[in-house]
Design an enzyme around this catalytic site. Structure first.
Site, PDB file in Angstrom:
ATOM      1  N   GLU A 116      -5.559   0.458 -12.507  1.00  0.00           N
ATOM      2  CA  GLU A 116      -6.338  -0.609 -11.550  1.00  0.00           C
ATOM      3  C   GLU A 116      -8.061  -0.393 -12.156  1.00  0.00           C
ATOM      4  O   GLU A 116      -8.797  -1.525 -11.820  1.00  0.00           O
ATOM      5  CB  GLU A 116      -5.716  -0.461 -10.441  1.00  0.00           C
ATOM      6  CG  GLU A 116      -4.510  -1.013  -9.636  1.00  0.00           C
ATOM      7  CD  GLU A 116      -4.565  -2.469 -10.269  1.00  0.00           C
ATOM      8  OE1 GLU A 116      -4.549  -3.066 -10.885  1.00  0.00           O
ATOM      9  OE2 GLU A 116      -3.445  -3.325  -9.643  1.00  0.00           O
ATOM     10  N   THR A 131     -10.773  -9.314 -10.466  1.00  0.00           N
ATOM     11  CA  THR A 131     -11.052  -8.728  -9.134  1.00  0.00           C
ATOM     12  C   THR A 131     -12.136  -7.591  -8.589  1.00  0.00           C
ATOM     13  O   THR A 131     -12.233  -7.750  -7.385  1.00  0.00           O
ATOM     14  CB  THR A 131      -9.791  -7.429  -8.757  1.00  0.00           C
ATOM     15  OG1 THR A 131      -8.636  -7.930  -9.056  1.00  0.00           O
ATOM     16  CG2 THR A 131      -8.881  -7.082  -7.806  1.00  0.00           C
TER      17      THR A 131
HETATM   18  N1  HSE Z   1      -5.537  -5.322  -2.831  1.00  0.00           N
HETATM   19  C1  HSE Z   1      -5.998  -5.433  -3.811  1.00  0.00           C
HETATM   20  C2  HSE Z   1      -7.773  -6.565  -3.772  1.00  0.00           C
HETATM   21  C3  HSE Z   1      -5.594  -6.802  -5.006  1.00  0.00           C
HETATM   22  O1  HSE Z   1      -7.269  -7.994  -2.681  1.00  0.00           O
HETATM   23  O2  HSE Z   1      -8.845  -6.909  -4.122  1.00  0.00           O
HETATM   24  C4  HSE Z   1      -6.173  -6.698  -6.426  1.00  0.00           C
HETATM   25  O3  HSE Z   1      -4.979  -7.869  -6.708  1.00  0.00           O
END
Ligand code: HSE
Length: 304
Positions: free
Chosen positions: A125, A180
């Site tokens: 990630e 993200t």
């Molecule tokens: N929990 C993470 C966010 C998921 O919301 O940034 C990203 O896919």
């Protein structure tokens, strides 16, 4: 064994109030990763548009870390077939990372337990989020609904109700590179205690809904007053998409992961095409086209 292929599902993270904690594997899309003992060092091949440098690719990061940890001297060729659209909040980087961890584990017969597989997959990630979060990879590796606890990492899996159906609208907009990371950058660093209390109550109700196989309780608890309000300006027409979907019969609507896709939680008996159309109209109100997909929870990653 010279090579192993694995397939991992798309996923939605957060489910409203469960930021970085909840994940749900979705059978909408799958990524496939094959790892072959070949050549020297780590190389990546793909006919899809993914970074080919191992340190910029979620599967590459996972394989690099696992090879280091288990002192693997073989050259490794990683072939990636993308099915999950990248950058739209459907757990694309996580699906490649999960498939890579599962394939590597099988290729070198490591016998890793689920938490260790999730831990390695989480390293992937960093390629798109800049930091590690385990919600999408946990769902992709284990399947079903997951609750992630960290320090130490411990993932709880619950089988979702059979009558849970999801309608996802994926807008056709340009997303920034490292989306993200960008959408985490708009989040508040501090939250009001009263907001935290409301989100915690809804998150607890969602968990209870999954345990009791109660789709209505899950759907009606998809309410987030902390992350969604901070992010929704990044999604054109979000408020209309949500209002329309609720009017068309969705039980709950929120941002899928870090967005920009929007996800509706519905029961089997809802009119899913109507909900998709309503979401399309919501995006159209902001001059934005979208693709819609009706899907269900998925099982986790597996070796082919
Ligand atoms: N929990 C993470 C966010 C998921 O919301 O940034 C990203 O896919």
């Amino acid at each position: 064994m010279k090579n192993v292929s694995a397939r991992a599902p798309s996923s939605t993270a957060n489910l409203g109030p469960g930021f970085d904690v909840f994940g749900l594997a979705l059978d909408a899309y799958y990524d496939e990763v094959q790892i072959t003992k070949q050549g020297r060092g780590i190389t990546i091949e793909s006919s899809d548009s993914v970074p080919l440098e191992p340190e910029k690719n979620s599967a590459g990061l996972v394989v690099r870390e696992m090879a280091k940890k288990f002192k693997i001297k073989d050259g490794l060729l990683i072939k990636i077939k993308k099915g999950v659209p990248a950058g739209f909040g459907m757990g694309s980087s996580a699906a490649s990372a999960a498939a890579a961890a599962i394939a590597f584990n099988a290729l070198f017969d490591l016998g890793l337990d689920p938490n260790s597989l999730v831990k390695f997959a989480g390293i992937g990630e960093k390629a798109s989020a800049g930091s590690i979060h385990y919600d999408n990879v946990s769902a992709s590796v284990l399947g079903g609904f997951v609750i992630v606890r960290t320090d130490p990492l411990d993932v709880i899996k619950i089988d979702p109700p059979k009558d849970l159906v999801l309608c996802v609208a994926i807008p056709k907009i340009n997303v920034p590179k490292k989306k993200t990371q960008v959408s985490r950058g708009v989040l508040p660093q501090q939250v009001k205690l009263s907001d935290y209390v409301k989100n915690l109550a809804n998150a607890s109700a969602i968990t209870t809904g999954f345990i009791n196989k109660d789709v209505e309780l899950i759907g009606h608890s998809i309410k987030d007053i902390i992350v969604e309000p901070a992010r929704k300006h990044l999604i054109p027409g979000f408020d209309m998409v949500k209002t329309n979907a609720l009017k068309a019969g969705a039980l709950g609507v929120t941002i899928s992961g870090a967005g920009p896709s929007v996800i509706s939680f519905t029961s089997k008996s809802a009119d899913h095409k109507k909900i998709c159309k309503a979401m399309e109209k919501g995006f159209a109100s902001a001059d934005t086209k979208c693709t819609t997909v009706i899907c269900r929870p998925s099982k986790g990653a597996f070796v082919l």
